[in-house]
Design a protein around this motif. Structure first.
Motif, short mmCIF file in Angstrom:
data_model
loop_
_atom_site.label_atom_id
_atom_site.label_comp_id
_atom_site.label_asym_id
_atom_site.label_seq_id
_atom_site.Cartn_x
_atom_site.Cartn_y
_atom_site.Cartn_z
N LEU A 29 13.19 -0.73 -15.68
CA LEU A 29 14.30 -0.60 -14.74
C LEU A 29 13.82 -0.33 -13.32
CD1 LEU A 29 16.77 1.57 -16.88
CD2 LEU A 29 16.63 -0.92 -16.70
N TYR A 30 12.53 -0.08 -13.17
CA TYR A 30 11.97 0.23 -11.85
C TYR A 30 11.28 -1.00 -11.26
CZ TYR A 30 12.88 4.93 -13.48
OH TYR A 30 13.50 6.06 -13.97
N ALA A 31 11.66 -1.34 -10.05
CA ALA A 31 11.20 -2.58 -9.43
C ALA A 31 9.69 -2.63 -9.28
CB ALA A 31 11.87 -2.75 -8.06
N ASP A 32 9.05 -1.49 -8.95
CA ASP A 32 7.60 -1.51 -8.75
C ASP A 32 6.86 -1.85 -10.04
OD1 ASP A 32 8.40 0.90 -9.86
OD2 ASP A 32 6.82 2.07 -8.88
N MET A 33 7.41 -1.42 -11.18
CA MET A 33 6.79 -1.77 -12.46
C MET A 33 7.04 -3.23 -12.83
SD MET A 33 7.37 1.55 -14.92
CE MET A 33 6.61 3.14 -14.55
N ARG A 34 8.28 -3.68 -12.58
CA ARG A 34 8.60 -5.08 -12.91
C ARG A 34 7.78 -6.06 -12.09
NH1 ARG A 34 13.94 -3.38 -12.36
NH2 ARG A 34 14.15 -4.54 -10.39
N ASN A 35 7.53 -5.69 -10.84
CA ASN A 35 6.88 -6.62 -9.90
C ASN A 35 5.38 -6.46 -9.83
OD1 ASN A 35 9.39 -7.73 -9.20
ND2 ASN A 35 9.77 -6.09 -7.72
N SER A 36 4.82 -5.51 -10.57
CA SER A 36 3.37 -5.35 -10.57
C SER A 36 2.72 -6.52 -11.31
CB SER A 36 2.98 -4.02 -11.21
OG SER A 36 3.35 -4.01 -12.58
N ILE A 37 1.47 -6.80 -10.97
CA ILE A 37 0.72 -7.88 -11.61
C ILE A 37 -0.55 -7.30 -12.22
CG2 ILE A 37 -0.42 -10.10 -11.27
CD1 ILE A 37 1.42 -10.56 -8.89
N PRO A 38 -0.69 -7.29 -13.55
CA PRO A 38 0.33 -7.73 -14.53
C PRO A 38 1.50 -6.76 -14.57
CG PRO A 38 -1.50 -6.69 -15.66
CD PRO A 38 -1.91 -6.78 -14.21
N GLU A 39 2.64 -7.24 -15.07
CA GLU A 39 3.83 -6.41 -15.15
C GLU A 39 3.59 -5.21 -16.05
OE1 GLU A 39 8.56 -6.71 -16.46
OE2 GLU A 39 7.26 -8.47 -16.59
N ARG A 40 4.03 -4.05 -15.59
CA ARG A 40 3.89 -2.82 -16.38
C ARG A 40 5.07 -2.69 -17.34
NH1 ARG A 40 2.89 2.37 -12.83
NH2 ARG A 40 3.02 3.24 -14.95
N LEU A 41 4.75 -2.48 -18.62
CA LEU A 41 5.77 -2.37 -19.65
C LEU A 41 5.85 -0.98 -20.24
CD1 LEU A 41 5.12 -5.74 -21.52
CD2 LEU A 41 6.81 -5.28 -19.73
N ASP A 42 5.04 -0.04 -19.72
CA ASP A 42 5.00 1.29 -20.31
C ASP A 42 6.31 2.06 -20.11
OD1 ASP A 42 3.66 0.99 -17.65
OD2 ASP A 42 3.89 3.16 -17.62
N GLY A 43 7.13 1.66 -19.13
CA GLY A 43 8.40 2.35 -18.90
C GLY A 43 9.60 1.66 -19.50
N VAL A 44 9.38 0.62 -20.30
CA VAL A 44 10.50 -0.13 -20.88
C VAL A 44 11.18 0.73 -21.95
CG1 VAL A 44 11.14 -2.16 -22.22
CG2 VAL A 44 9.44 -2.35 -20.40
N LYS A 45 12.51 0.79 -21.91
CA LYS A 45 13.27 1.63 -22.83
C LYS A 45 13.72 0.82 -24.06
CE LYS A 45 15.03 4.82 -19.31
NZ LYS A 45 16.24 5.40 -18.70
N THR A 46 13.64 1.45 -25.22
CA THR A 46 14.16 0.88 -26.47
C THR A 46 14.98 1.94 -27.18
OG1 THR A 46 12.28 1.55 -27.85
CG2 THR A 46 12.08 -0.54 -26.68
N LYS A 47 16.01 1.49 -27.89
CA LYS A 47 16.82 2.39 -28.72
C LYS A 47 17.30 1.61 -29.94
CE LYS A 47 18.63 5.40 -25.05
NZ LYS A 47 19.88 5.88 -24.38
N PRO A 48 17.44 2.28 -31.09
CA PRO A 48 17.86 1.58 -32.30
C PRO A 48 19.26 0.98 -32.21
CG PRO A 48 16.91 3.71 -32.84
CD PRO A 48 17.09 3.67 -31.35
#
Length: 219
Positions: free
Chosen positions: A135-154
């Motif tokens: 959800l954070y633009a700096d993570m989405r736009n980093s190269i390579p894209e950072r996925l450590d902050g991606v949220k998941t829920k059942p």
């Protein structure tokens, strides 16, 4: 009778033969793909069309008895007739119960998706338990894209629920027992048992009880 009548009869006969052969072919190839992807499945399933599977070796996918799926150009003629997609990432767990039917669905599991017994899911429905991107633009736009902050829920779809076609179900949602989701809905909040919801975003419409008719009358 005109020659066109007999041509049409032959065409209909060939089409019927194709569908009969397709069922066996789909079952055989689907079994092979389930086996290669480590799926825990029952052999009494019925499949029309070949599903797309991408099950990580650290993920789990199990299917109950009497599973039924349709997908592809000739087996899901309701518009947007894609093949069925089942994707489970590392650490994800996708569970489908008994007597479940789906058409041209895409189910993407990074956390946990549970579909109860007797659930029916309409054409082109997608179920995601992940945001895919941060959800954070700096993570989405980093190269390579950072996925450590991606949220998941059942995601939980309880027994007897009916999901109308072209619905989107997002992470963290529970759909209650015997509840109905109207076609084309976007569901991002949980739905209680025995209710009808629809819209974008999906909202409460009414209870299912006025539409309930017992299968057998009692004395």
């Amino acid at each position: 009778m005109s020659p066109i009548y007999f041509i049409r009869k032959i065409y209909r006969g060939l089409r019927f033969l194709y569908y009969k052969l397709s069922r066996g072919y789909s079952w055989l190839i689907s079994c092979f793909k389930f086996y290669l992807n480590g799926v825990d499945f029952q052999r009494d399933f019925v499949g029309y069309g070949i599903p797309i599977l991408d099950i990580n070796m650290k993920g789990k996918f199990s299917i109950g008895k009497k599973f039924w799926f349709n997908g592809g150009k000739y087996h899901a003629m309701g518009g947007r007739q894609q093949q069925c997609y089942f994707v489970v990432a590392a650490g994800g767990e996708l569970t489908i119960g008994n007597n479940v039917g789906v058409t041209s669905v895409a189910i993407i599991c990074h956390n946990n998706i549970s579909i109860g017994d007797n659930v029916k899911i309409g054409i082109n429905t997608v179920i995601y338990d992940t945001d895919f991107h941060s959800l954070y633009a700096d993570m989405r736009n980093s190269i390579p894209e950072r996925l450590d902050g991606v949220k998941t829920k059942p995601v939980v779809i309880k027994e007897g629920a009916f999901i109308g076609g072209h619905t989107t179900i997002l992470k963290g949602v529970t759909i209650g027992k015997n509840s109905i989701v109207g076609a084309g809905s976007v569901v991002f909040q949980s739905i209680p048992d025995e209710q009808i919801w629809a819209g974008n975003p999906a909202v409460y419409i009414r209870d299912t009880s006025p539409y309930y008719q017992p299968a057998f009358k009692t004395a």
